[in-house]
Design an enzyme around this catalytic site. Structure first.
Site, PDB file in Angstrom:
ATOM      1  N   CYS A  45     -21.891   8.802  17.326  1.00  0.00           N
ATOM      2  CA  CYS A  45     -21.394  10.153  17.071  1.00  0.00           C
ATOM      3  C   CYS A  45     -21.902  11.166  18.089  1.00  0.00           C
ATOM      4  O   CYS A  45     -23.116  11.337  18.244  1.00  0.00           O
ATOM      5  CB  CYS A  45     -21.812  10.578  15.669  1.00  0.00           C
ATOM      6  SG  CYS A  45     -21.370  12.287  15.276  1.00  0.00           S
ATOM      7  N   TYR A 176     -10.648  15.277  20.111  1.00  0.00           N
ATOM      8  CA  TYR A 176     -10.203  14.918  18.762  1.00  0.00           C
ATOM      9  C   TYR A 176      -8.838  15.524  18.463  1.00  0.00           C
ATOM     10  O   TYR A 176      -8.010  14.914  17.776  1.00  0.00           O
ATOM     11  CB  TYR A 176     -11.232  15.385  17.730  1.00  0.00           C
ATOM     12  CG  TYR A 176     -12.449  14.497  17.659  1.00  0.00           C
ATOM     13  CD1 TYR A 176     -12.569  13.522  16.666  1.00  0.00           C
ATOM     14  CD2 TYR A 176     -13.480  14.615  18.583  1.00  0.00           C
ATOM     15  CE1 TYR A 176     -13.681  12.703  16.599  1.00  0.00           C
ATOM     16  CE2 TYR A 176     -14.598  13.800  18.530  1.00  0.00           C
ATOM     17  CZ  TYR A 176     -14.695  12.841  17.535  1.00  0.00           C
ATOM     18  OH  TYR A 176     -15.795  12.025  17.491  1.00  0.00           O
TER      19      TYR A 176
END
Length: 332
Positions: A45, A176
């Site tokens: 992450c 994203y």
């Protein structure tokens, strides 16, 4: 970071669920205290990677332990599937959701990393990553290592904040927005904004070694965590494919410079990054096949950025090697 949602055709990141602060000035109910908290992160992450790097550079490892969730998770949240018995050895839990539910019974928001967990109670204290990285630098100073760098120099804070905001919207979150767009127009809008911002950053970094001033600041950390994942995940998986990072000479050299700086590359596990993105986002990659490439050996090649000057740690010094149990596999 973790869970996300989409609205209409555009990707919209979920709000954070436990936005507390850990402070030394009495401004919150959670005091800075050695050994009281455990940072739960994940190698995959980028949001968690920001805090892991900050912790490394400031030398907080002896006073702030770290648990590493594995790269794979399901609807129940991040899971400690790389630990013996699939359980975090300090918190004694299999799923991070357990710590969120201890803090907020019936918790129904995103279970994200990074998360700071109070060890004694097993409760998540905060998952507010932006506030956490600032507070680690400014509220935890009594626990910093000798020679810790100043990642938020007072004279540059407004500039760091402005650049970081642009990087967040167009780059960190921008990839994203590309990857989870539900319509062509939304995808193209995010794609154009991403590469326009990368072009602007490339121009800026062509004449200076770091984003703000002549030392590493939090702005560099925020940009770098996306760059280091770009070719391994975002170029193909998220369709951010105008160029690879390795085809953007200034940003590629800048990224290698930081990769080879203690505290950056020694937090990166490319295998876990690919396992997460290609294994978890089944709506994008329904087969779950994880690509073999790209070749990552180039991260260790010369970058030539020293010619631009700069003092990586300012008046400070590099951090020591990662503690036992926190090392990542060497590049092959």
């Amino acid at each position: 970071m973790g869970a996300a949602q989409s609205s209409a055709d555009e990707f919209v990141r979920e709000p954070l669920g436990v936005q507390e602060r850990i402070t030394a000035d009495g401004s919150s109910p959670w005091p800075v205290e050695a050994g009281r908290y455990r940072l739960v992160a994940a190698r995959a992450c980028p949001w968690a990677n920001r805090i892991v790097i900050t912790r490394r550079l400031l030398g907080l490892e002896p006073v702030l332990s770290m648990g590493i969730a594995g790269p794979l998770h399901d609807e129940r949240s991040w899971r400690f599937h790389n630990d013996p018995g699939n359980v975090d050895p300090v918190l004694g839990i299999e799923y991070l959701r357990t710590a969120y539910e201890k803090a907020v019974p019936g918790y129904d928001k995103g279970v994200t990393v990074p998360a700071m967990v109070e060890v004694a109670s097993g409760k998540v204290v905060t998952n507010a990553y932006r506030e956490l990285e600032f507070d680690l630098s400014t509220q935890w100073t009594a626990l910093h290592r000798a020679g810790a760098p100043d990642l938020w120099p007072v004279e540059h804070r407004d500039e760091i904040a402005a650049i970081s905001d642009e990087v967040f919207h167009d780059v960190n979150n921008g990839v994203y927005k590309c990857g989870f767009a539900k319509g062509q127009r939304s995808y193209e809008k995010a794609y154009d904004a991403l590469f326009a911002r990368l072009d602007a950053l490339s121009s800026r970094l062509s004449t200076q070694r770091y984003l703000v001033g002549d030392t590493i600041t939090q702005a560099d950390i925020r940009l770098w965590v996306t760059l280091v994942r770009f070719d391994a995940a975002y170029h193909g998986h998220f369709k951010c494919n105008r160029q690879k990072l390795t085809e953007l000479p200034v940003l590629w050299a800048y990224a290698r410079d930081l990769f080879q700086t203690p505290g950056f590359g020694d937090t990166i596990d490319f295998a876990q990054i690919k396992q997460h993105y290609y294994g978890v986002h089944t709506e994008i990659n329904p087969t779950g096949i994880v690509p073999e490439g790209p070749d990552v050996s180039g991260w260790l090649t010369e970058h030539g950025r020293e010619s631009l000057g700069g003092r990586p740690f300012g008046r400070g010094t590099p951090p020591g090697p990662p503690p036992a149990g926190e090392q990542v596999p060497p590049l092959t």
